[in-house]
Scaffold this active site. Structure first.
Site, PDB file in Angstrom:
ATOM      1  N   CYS A 118       3.029  15.173 -19.537  1.00 49.30           N
ATOM      2  CA  CYS A 118       4.209  15.039 -19.038  1.00 49.30           C
ATOM      3  C   CYS A 118       5.126  15.817 -20.321  1.00 49.30           C
ATOM      4  O   CYS A 118       6.376  15.926 -19.877  1.00 49.30           O
ATOM      5  CB  CYS A 118       4.740  13.889 -18.558  1.00 49.30           C
ATOM      6  N   HIS A 176      12.277  12.965 -19.430  1.00 52.10           N
ATOM      7  CA  HIS A 176      11.134  13.053 -18.439  1.00 52.10           C
ATOM      8  C   HIS A 176      11.519  12.234 -17.202  1.00 52.10           C
ATOM      9  O   HIS A 176      11.549  11.001 -17.175  1.00 52.10           O
ATOM     10  CB  HIS A 176       9.847  12.859 -19.080  1.00 52.10           C
ATOM     11  N   ASN A 179       7.991  12.721 -10.086  1.00 50.30           N
ATOM     12  CA  ASN A 179       7.391  13.077 -11.234  1.00 50.30           C
ATOM     13  C   ASN A 179       6.805  14.456 -11.357  1.00 50.30           C
ATOM     14  O   ASN A 179       5.513  14.478 -10.809  1.00 50.30           O
ATOM     15  CB  ASN A 179       6.668  11.965 -11.834  1.00 50.30           C
TER      16      ASN A 179
HETATM   17  N1  COA Z   1       3.684   0.644  -2.761  1.00 44.42           N
HETATM   18  C1  COA Z   1       3.408  -0.772  -2.618  1.00 44.42           C
HETATM   19  N2  COA Z   1       2.939  -1.606  -3.699  1.00 44.42           N
HETATM   20  C2  COA Z   1       2.640  -0.861  -4.748  1.00 44.42           C
HETATM   21  C3  COA Z   1       2.438   0.485  -5.165  1.00 44.42           C
HETATM   22  C4  COA Z   1       3.067   1.209  -3.638  1.00 44.42           C
HETATM   23  N3  COA Z   1       3.297   2.607  -3.805  1.00 44.42           N
HETATM   24  N4  COA Z   1       2.073   0.728  -6.179  1.00 44.42           N
HETATM   25  C5  COA Z   1       1.644  -0.484  -6.729  1.00 44.42           C
HETATM   26  N5  COA Z   1       2.087  -1.417  -5.953  1.00 44.42           N
HETATM   27  C6  COA Z   1       1.805  -2.763  -6.171  1.00 44.42           C
HETATM   28  C7  COA Z   1       0.500  -3.011  -7.176  1.00 44.42           C
HETATM   29  O1  COA Z   1      -0.495  -2.995  -6.436  1.00 44.42           O
HETATM   30  C8  COA Z   1       0.775  -4.386  -7.480  1.00 44.42           C
HETATM   31  O2  COA Z   1       0.347  -5.370  -6.750  1.00 44.42           O
HETATM   32  P1  COA Z   1      -0.061  -6.639  -6.886  1.00 44.42           P
HETATM   33  O3  COA Z   1       0.787  -7.543  -7.582  1.00 44.42           O
HETATM   34  O4  COA Z   1      -0.572  -7.607  -5.615  1.00 44.42           O
HETATM   35  O5  COA Z   1      -1.154  -6.590  -8.020  1.00 44.42           O
HETATM   36  C9  COA Z   1       2.295  -4.404  -7.372  1.00 44.42           C
HETATM   37  O6  COA Z   1       2.887  -3.396  -6.864  1.00 44.42           O
HETATM   38  C10 COA Z   1       3.070  -4.315  -9.090  1.00 44.42           C
HETATM   39  O7  COA Z   1       2.315  -3.445  -9.560  1.00 44.42           O
HETATM   40  P2  COA Z   1       2.985  -2.926 -11.115  1.00 44.42           P
HETATM   41  O8  COA Z   1       2.117  -1.844 -11.582  1.00 44.42           O
HETATM   42  O9  COA Z   1       3.127  -4.162 -11.963  1.00 44.42           O
HETATM   43  O10 COA Z   1       4.222  -2.497 -10.682  1.00 44.42           O
HETATM   44  P3  COA Z   1       5.347  -1.879 -11.686  1.00 44.42           P
HETATM   45  O11 COA Z   1       6.592  -2.459 -11.213  1.00 44.42           O
HETATM   46  O12 COA Z   1       4.894  -1.816 -13.074  1.00 44.42           O
HETATM   47  O13 COA Z   1       5.532  -0.470 -10.904  1.00 44.42           O
HETATM   48  C11 COA Z   1       4.703   1.792 -11.650  1.00 44.42           C
HETATM   49  C12 COA Z   1       4.499   0.556 -11.125  1.00 44.42           C
HETATM   50  C13 COA Z   1       3.377   2.650 -11.605  1.00 44.42           C
HETATM   51  C14 COA Z   1       5.780   2.421 -10.643  1.00 44.42           C
HETATM   52  C15 COA Z   1       5.394   1.836 -12.926  1.00 44.42           C
HETATM   53  O14 COA Z   1       4.433   0.970 -13.742  1.00 44.42           O
HETATM   54  C16 COA Z   1       5.763   2.885 -13.584  1.00 44.42           C
HETATM   55  O15 COA Z   1       6.447   3.857 -13.242  1.00 44.42           O
HETATM   56  N6  COA Z   1       4.847   3.420 -14.714  1.00 44.42           N
HETATM   57  C17 COA Z   1       5.131   4.300 -15.343  1.00 44.42           C
HETATM   58  C18 COA Z   1       4.421   5.601 -14.726  1.00 44.42           C
HETATM   59  C19 COA Z   1       4.799   6.815 -15.285  1.00 44.42           C
HETATM   60  O16 COA Z   1       5.743   7.059 -15.524  1.00 44.42           O
HETATM   61  N7  COA Z   1       3.877   7.658 -15.447  1.00 44.42           N
HETATM   62  C20 COA Z   1       3.824   8.836 -15.729  1.00 44.42           C
HETATM   63  C21 COA Z   1       4.137   8.867 -17.421  1.00 44.42           C
HETATM   64  S1  COA Z   1       4.481  10.382 -18.103  1.00 44.42           S
END
Ligand code: COA
Length: 354
Positions: free
Chosen positions: A123, A265, A295
């Site tokens: 990214c 980003h 993204n």
């Molecule tokens: N729909 C519903 N539930 C979802 C889901 C979706 N699309 N994706 C994840 N969940 C669930 C998880 O399974 C988890 O369930 P659990 O509590 O039963 O285990 C719950 O939501 C919370 O997951 P968590 O990973 O803690 O959520 P979060 O608030 O951190 O959001 C991301 C997840 C991936 C959106 C977030 O961490 C994020 O944006 N991270 C950075 C990603 C990124 O930018 N990547 C590229 C980098 S350059």
């Protein structure tokens, strides 16, 4: 006056097929509400079978070259003998593992003979590519560069992974750089780049490279797909983009209140807001288009630039900071004053209502 690379063209491309959150929720255990509230994303685009990263790169590259030709302020347009003597493509989803995709893109754009290579920083790829091309121009190793960020993560995502499928989309964005001087609007005024390879496992495709070879027995189940540790990536993205942005502002002597726009980003709206907060920016100073494209990895920053230039969010003379974070781990920032009279073509599909 110091020699610098100056932005003189800009373009973007997204595939024809858009996938809404509700369409995704019909296939996976997710909801429109979860995706919108946790990420800010409402739509992403995916390529069709038979399409590849180079197709998007060529479309964005062509628009950027057209934009450079139409930008009246470009003093070299009348006299140019070639549109670009350098093509740098940032991508983590090349058309093939070997060779690089950039030479084929250059050829299809009528730029055969130009130096052409790929840059892989996930990214952060576009910022690495921009710094590389700008440095080659300031060193006199190139005169005009086409810098493209293009990725098609839909080709490497696990179809059953609701998290990554909600976040990532396909796209491409490109800028044209010409040789100029630091006092000109559009001049790139500085860069900050960094990495931390101890975080290699946080954003990865484990199989298919020289460690888990594509020519050996089939890899362990799932290793052929993209994998990400979302929570850890979230905090590292906020920390590293804010730190890199602060480092660059100090290096070029811009005070925080001087900054007009942040083009970060487009990973997650909560990440963008947290980085903005660290820099003392209001929400309306953040360029945001992830709601419409998700993204798009290496395409993210140039696509956001194209969107913001088209809707007038970026105005001539604005002090603009670009910052990114991604796999590697890698991060980077760049600063420029927004150019005058940049002519940008609309990106078909991207501005469609949600
Ligand atoms: N729909 C519903 N539930 C979802 C889901 C979706 N699309 N994706 C994840 N969940 C669930 C998880 O399974 C988890 O369930 P659990 O509590 O039963 O285990 C719950 O939501 C919370 O997951 P968590 O990973 O803690 O959520 P979060 O608030 O951190 O959001 C991301 C997840 C991936 C959106 C977030 O961490 C994020 O944006 N991270 C950075 C990603 C990124 O930018 N990547 C590229 C980098 S350059």
């Amino acid at each position: 006056m110091t020699r610098a690379a100056v932005v003189c063209g800009l373009g973007g491309a997204v595939p024809a097929t858009a996938i809404s959150n509700s369409a995704l929720a019909a296939q996976l255990d997710t909801t429109d509400t979860w995706i919108r509230t946790r990420t800010g994303i409402r739509r992403r685009y995916v390529i069709a079978p038979g399409e590849a990263t180079s197709d998007l790169a060529v479309a964005a590259g062509r628009r950027a070259l057209n934009s450079a030709r139409r930008t009246a302020a470009d003093p070299q347009v009348e006299h140019r003998t070639t549109d670009a003597d350098l093509v740098v493509l940032a991508t983590s989803t090349p058309d093939r593992p070997c060779p690089a995709t950039a030479p084929a893109v250059a050829h299809r754009l009528g730029l055969s003979g130009a130096a052409a290579f790929d840059v892989g920083a996930v990214c952060t790829g576009f910022l690495y590519a921009l710094a590389t091309a700008a440095s080659m121009i300031t060193a006199g190793a190139a005169h005009r560069a086409l810098v493209i960020g293009a990725d098609t993560f839909s080709t490497i995502l696990d179809p059953a992974d609701r998290t990554t499928r909600a976040i990532f989309g396909d796209g491409a964005g490109a800028v044209v750089l010409r040789a100029g001087t630091t006092d000109e609007p559009g001049a790139l005024l500085g860069f900050d780049l960094g990495s931390d390879g101890s975080g290699e496992e946080l954003i990865t495709v484990r199989a298919g490279g020289s460690r888990q070879r594509s020519t050996a027995t089939p890899p362990p189940v799932g290793d052929e797909f993209f994998a990400m540790e979302g929570r850890s990536v979230f905090t590292k993205a906020v920390l590293n983009m804010s730190t890199s942005a602060h480092t660059l502002l100090d290096r070029i002597g811009w005070a925080r209140p001087d900054l007009d726009r942040l083009v970060a980003h487009q990973a997650n709206l909560r990440i963008l807001r947290a980085v903005g907060e660290q820099l003392g920016l209001t929400d309306d100073q953040l360029v945001v288009n992830l709601d419409r494209v998700g993204n798009t990895v290496a395409a993210s920053v140039p696509l956001a630039l194209a969107d913001a230039a088209l809707d007038g969010t970026l105005r001539p003379g604005d002090r603009v900071l670009l910052t990114g974070f991604g796999g590697g781990l890698t991060w980077g920032s760049a600063a420029l004053r927004w150019p005058d009279a940049l002519q940008v073509e609309a990106v078909p599909g991207m501005a469609d209502a949600l």
